[in-house]
Design a protein around this motif. Structure first.
Motif, short mmCIF file in Angstrom:
data_model
loop_
_atom_site.label_atom_id
_atom_site.label_comp_id
_atom_site.label_asym_id
_atom_site.label_seq_id
_atom_site.Cartn_x
_atom_site.Cartn_y
_atom_site.Cartn_z
N GLU A 43 -6.12 2.55 1.59
CA GLU A 43 -6.80 1.29 1.31
C GLU A 43 -6.81 0.98 -0.18
O GLU A 43 -7.15 1.84 -1.01
CB GLU A 43 -8.23 1.34 1.83
CG GLU A 43 -9.01 0.04 1.61
CD GLU A 43 -10.47 0.14 2.02
OE1 GLU A 43 -11.19 -0.86 1.90
OE2 GLU A 43 -10.89 1.25 2.45
N ILE A 44 -6.43 -0.24 -0.53
CA ILE A 44 -6.50 -0.72 -1.92
C ILE A 44 -7.85 -1.40 -2.12
O ILE A 44 -8.18 -2.35 -1.39
CB ILE A 44 -5.34 -1.68 -2.24
CG1 ILE A 44 -3.99 -0.97 -2.11
CG2 ILE A 44 -5.49 -2.25 -3.66
CD1 ILE A 44 -2.79 -1.87 -2.36
N PRO B 195 -1.71 4.14 5.91
CA PRO B 195 -1.84 3.39 4.65
C PRO B 195 -3.12 3.75 3.92
O PRO B 195 -4.16 4.00 4.53
CB PRO B 195 -1.85 1.93 5.11
CG PRO B 195 -2.41 2.00 6.50
CD PRO B 195 -1.91 3.29 7.09
N PRO C 246 0.80 -1.23 0.00
CA PRO C 246 0.00 0.00 0.00
C PRO C 246 0.83 1.27 0.00
O PRO C 246 2.01 1.27 0.39
CB PRO C 246 -0.82 -0.12 1.28
CG PRO C 246 0.04 -0.95 2.18
CD PRO C 246 0.72 -1.94 1.28
#
Length: 211
Positions: A178-179, A176, A169
């Motif tokens: 979010e994917i 981070p 990520p």
């Protein structure tokens, strides 16, 4: 709006025709972007003086209060931001973010009012330039009083290679991103496989509800 969507898709699909490539797209979310508009910066854009004065007169020293039922708060005076629902607001934000552009040819920064995307055209698993671009954008936002909402910022990875690698990520301000496998971009549902089934299903459901 259509141009922003088409440009993102065209750049991505054209790049994916090449060998050993994939695309990463981060969909930036800002917190109260229109409230950060600083009208005085218009004078730095080389616009017509009369036009600048007209806009500044409209935006400066605006009175605002809050109404709850029949009760009103005390009035405060504002000289930053643009009125809620003002047709001028998207244009002003576009003008004041004109200097936010990609620094490398393998990246593209797309802007439509307060919606912004960074498209990274990745080759041979080298993401260094893409990640550097996102960090540069983060610094630019901080310098221009734009607050990035990392929790609502999403990233999508489009990778058609048979042997896909794990995609670590992005980190923005230490958090981070979010994917996701799909997201809604300017009213259109985009999926990581770039098919239109998700968007078509959504439109069909809306049509059935109206019927």
């Amino acid at each position: 709006m259509d141009d922003a969507i088409i440009t993102t898709l065209h750049l991505s699909l054209t790049h994916l025709d090449n060998k050993d490539t994939y695309v990463r797209i981060v969909f930036i979310d800002f917190s109260l972007a229109f409230n950060t508009i600083i009208p005085q910066r218009l004078n730095m854009l080389g616009l017509n003086t009369s036009l600048c004065n007209w806009i500044l007169n409209f935006l400066n020293v605006r009175s605002q209060s809050v109404r709850i039922g029949n009760s009103f708060s005390s009035t405060t005076t504002l000289s930053t931001g643009a009125p809620q629902g003002c047709l001028l607001s998207p244009l002003l934000l576009t003008l004041l973010t004109h200097d936010c552009a990609a620094m490398h040819s393998s990246n593209h920064i797309g802007k439509f009012a307060d919606d912004m995307t960074v498209v990274g055209l990745i080759s041979k698993n080298d993401e260094s330039v893409y990640r550097e671009e996102v960090q540069r954008l983060t610094a630019w936002c901080k310098a221009n009083s734009l607050s990035l909402n990392v929790d609502k910022t999403k990233e999508m990875v489009v990778d058609f290679r048979r042997a896909q690698s794990d995609h670590s990520p992005l980190f923005i301000n230490g958090s981070p991103v979010e994917i996701v496998k799909s997201t809604k971009f300017l009213g259109v549902h985009l999926a990581e496989n770039f098919t239109w089934s998700l968007n078509t299903t959504s439109i069909s459901k809306k049509a059935q509800q109206h019927l």
